[in-house]
Design a protein around this motif. Structure first.
Motif, PDB file in Angstrom:
ATOM      1  N   SER A  51       6.995  11.160  -3.415  1.00  0.00           N
ATOM      2  CA  SER A  51       6.490  11.904  -4.568  1.00  0.00           C
ATOM      3  C   SER A  51       7.411  13.079  -4.922  1.00  0.00           C
ATOM      4  O   SER A  51       7.768  13.277  -6.088  1.00  0.00           O
ATOM      5  N   ASN A  67      10.574  11.869  -6.557  1.00  0.00           N
ATOM      6  CA  ASN A  67      10.346  10.975  -7.692  1.00  0.00           C
ATOM      7  C   ASN A  67      10.774   9.530  -7.401  1.00  0.00           C
ATOM      8  O   ASN A  67      11.394   8.859  -8.222  1.00  0.00           O
ATOM      9  N   ILE A 120       9.439   5.609  -5.712  1.00  0.00           N
ATOM     10  CA  ILE A 120       8.238   4.790  -5.935  1.00  0.00           C
ATOM     11  C   ILE A 120       7.499   4.476  -4.635  1.00  0.00           C
ATOM     12  O   ILE A 120       8.051   3.825  -3.734  1.00  0.00           O
ATOM     13  N   CYS A 175       4.333   2.545  -2.984  1.00  0.00           N
ATOM     14  CA  CYS A 175       3.367   1.473  -3.249  1.00  0.00           C
ATOM     15  C   CYS A 175       2.424   1.310  -2.065  1.00  0.00           C
ATOM     16  O   CYS A 175       2.832   1.434  -0.911  1.00  0.00           O
ATOM     17  N   TYR A 215      -0.585  10.149  -4.165  1.00  0.00           N
ATOM     18  CA  TYR A 215       0.861   9.890  -4.076  1.00  0.00           C
ATOM     19  C   TYR A 215       1.210   8.440  -4.423  1.00  0.00           C
ATOM     20  O   TYR A 215       2.371   8.063  -4.415  1.00  0.00           O
ATOM     21  N   ASP A 274       2.076   5.365  -6.512  1.00  0.00           N
ATOM     22  CA  ASP A 274       2.594   5.022  -7.838  1.00  0.00           C
ATOM     23  C   ASP A 274       2.148   3.621  -8.252  1.00  0.00           C
ATOM     24  O   ASP A 274       1.895   3.363  -9.422  1.00  0.00           O
ATOM     25  N   LYS A 316      -3.241  12.347  -9.581  1.00  0.00           N
ATOM     26  CA  LYS A 316      -1.900  11.939  -9.158  1.00  0.00           C
ATOM     27  C   LYS A 316      -0.976  13.139  -9.059  1.00  0.00           C
ATOM     28  O   LYS A 316      -0.959  13.980  -9.949  1.00  0.00           O
ATOM     29  N   ASN A 361       2.651  13.229  -8.602  1.00  0.00           N
ATOM     30  CA  ASN A 361       3.873  13.149  -9.394  1.00  0.00           C
ATOM     31  C   ASN A 361       3.531  12.639 -10.796  1.00  0.00           C
ATOM     32  O   ASN A 361       3.355  11.449 -11.013  1.00  0.00           O
ATOM     33  N   ARG A 367       5.515   9.814 -13.148  1.00  0.00           N
ATOM     34  CA  ARG A 367       5.246   8.376 -13.118  1.00  0.00           C
ATOM     35  C   ARG A 367       3.749   8.148 -13.260  1.00  0.00           C
ATOM     36  O   ARG A 367       2.969   8.659 -12.468  1.00  0.00           O
ATOM     37  N   GLN A 368       3.368   7.370 -14.251  1.00  0.00           N
ATOM     38  CA  GLN A 368       1.951   7.037 -14.370  1.00  0.00           C
ATOM     39  C   GLN A 368       1.661   5.911 -13.371  1.00  0.00           C
ATOM     40  O   GLN A 368       2.487   5.020 -13.171  1.00  0.00           O
ATOM     41  N   ARG A 369       0.497   5.990 -12.746  1.00  0.00           N
ATOM     42  CA  ARG A 369       0.156   4.975 -11.734  1.00  0.00           C
ATOM     43  C   ARG A 369       0.009   3.586 -12.360  1.00  0.00           C
ATOM     44  O   ARG A 369      -0.567   3.438 -13.432  1.00  0.00           O
TER      45      ARG A 369
END
Length: 328
Positions: free
Chosen positions: A199, A202, A204, A206, A228, A230, A265, A267, A270-272
């Protein structure tokens, strides 16, 4: 497969390098055998389920190895995932890194050998208090009832492995992180450390909902990690259980995906993205998705790759695959 989320990735292909994909989880040796309904009933198993072994399942492990046609495969949800991602990517070797805990025993040696054959850069925390974990796959027809005896996998220690400089350097090299919810039962503090790093930088992160029992009994650690996350994966059963535990008051899968996407969220760059799969190909679809993600493909391409991986592997026993993918 239905997904909720914007096209968060560019269509640009990125050059692959070692340790770009990081996975951490429970390394288990899968012991699979065809059983009958009596066997399932004897141990109180549903035909299609994933549970953690309890005392009453001890004899199951002794009995299943005596069945004819027993097969042994390197297993564990996250370890399988990074292995298939590596297979889809092919070159270079060791794009995928894996951390987990094993015992100093024959099963542990098998796991090390299998990871090496799959060209995964596995770094195991090895201890001799507990034997290497196993997972009994009890097969009846098209159904698989999985009983995991974590043993050594449960002994992963953040301060003895993840925190070591040489290991943390490997974490820092990654661009995409994938951890199955199963690992929440072992070391949520390790997951949080990795998730916060992703996070902050920046990158990703998962996660997979893994099984209904994770949302039911490990909701607190799951929700600590969620800010955290994404990209969240899950199948329709897991999504429904998650929604129920969070009081979403809907069983519409697209609606659950939207509500999950809108959870807090960290960060905000980035949208989840929420990927809920329907049908048998759930876990494997995740992985093809990961392989495309590492290459910075567009979201639609990630989904296409997910379906490809699922269709190839679903026809084979255990988590095995042909020598090379014919996916383009």
């Amino acid at each position: 497969m239905s997904e909720e989320g914007p096209n968060m990735l560019t269509g640009r292909k990125t050059a692959l390098s070692e340790n770009m994909l990081f996975g951490m989880g429970n390394p288990l040796l899968d012991i699979s055998a065809v059983v009958d309904k009596d066997f399932l009933d004897k141990f109180g198993l549903k035909p299609n389920d994933q549970i953690l072994a309890e005392d009453q399942h001890k004899a199951l492990f002794e009995e299943i190895v005596k069945r004819n046609k027993v097969e042994y495969h390197a297993g564990g949800s996250t370890q399988n995932s990074v292995k298939i991602a590596q297979w889809m990517l092919q070159k270079p070797h060791k794009v995928a890194t894996f951390f987990g805990c094993i015992g100093k025993d024959r099963f542990g040696e098998i796991l090390k050998k299998k990871a090496e054959e799959a060209h995964v850069d596995a770094h195991y925390y090895e201890q001799n208090e507990e034997p290497t974990g196993t997972c009994a796959a009890c097969i009846t027809g098209d159904n698989r009832s999985l009983v995991a005896n974590l043993a050594a996998a449960n002994c992963y220690k953040k301060e003895k492995h993840l925190d070591l400089d040489s290991n943390w350097e490997l974490v820092k090299k990654a661009k995409v992180y994938y951890i199955a919810g199963f690992f929440l039962t072992v070391s949520s503090e390790s997951i949080l450390k990795v998730a916060r790093h992703a996070s902050d930088k920046n990158k990703i992160f998962c996660m997979n909902l893994s099984a209904p029992f994770i949302s039911q009994f490990f909701k607190e650690p799951l929700m600590k990690v969620m800010p955290y996350v994404d990209i969240l994966f899950g199948n329709e059963t897991e999504a429904a259980t998650f929604a129920k535990e969070l009081g979403f008051e809907t069983d519409d899968i697209a609606e659950i995906a939207k509500k999950t996407q809108n959870l807090p969220k960290e960060n905000t760059k980035r949208q989840r993205v929420v990927v809920f799969t329907q049908g048998k190909d759930d876990t494997v679809a995740t992985v093809g998705f990961l392989s495309a993600l590492v290459q910075e493909h567009a979201l639609e391409e990630c989904i296409r790759a997910g379906h490809y991986a699922a269709n190839v592997i679903i026809r084979r026993v255990g988590c095995t695959f042909p020598e090379k993918p014919d996916y383009h």
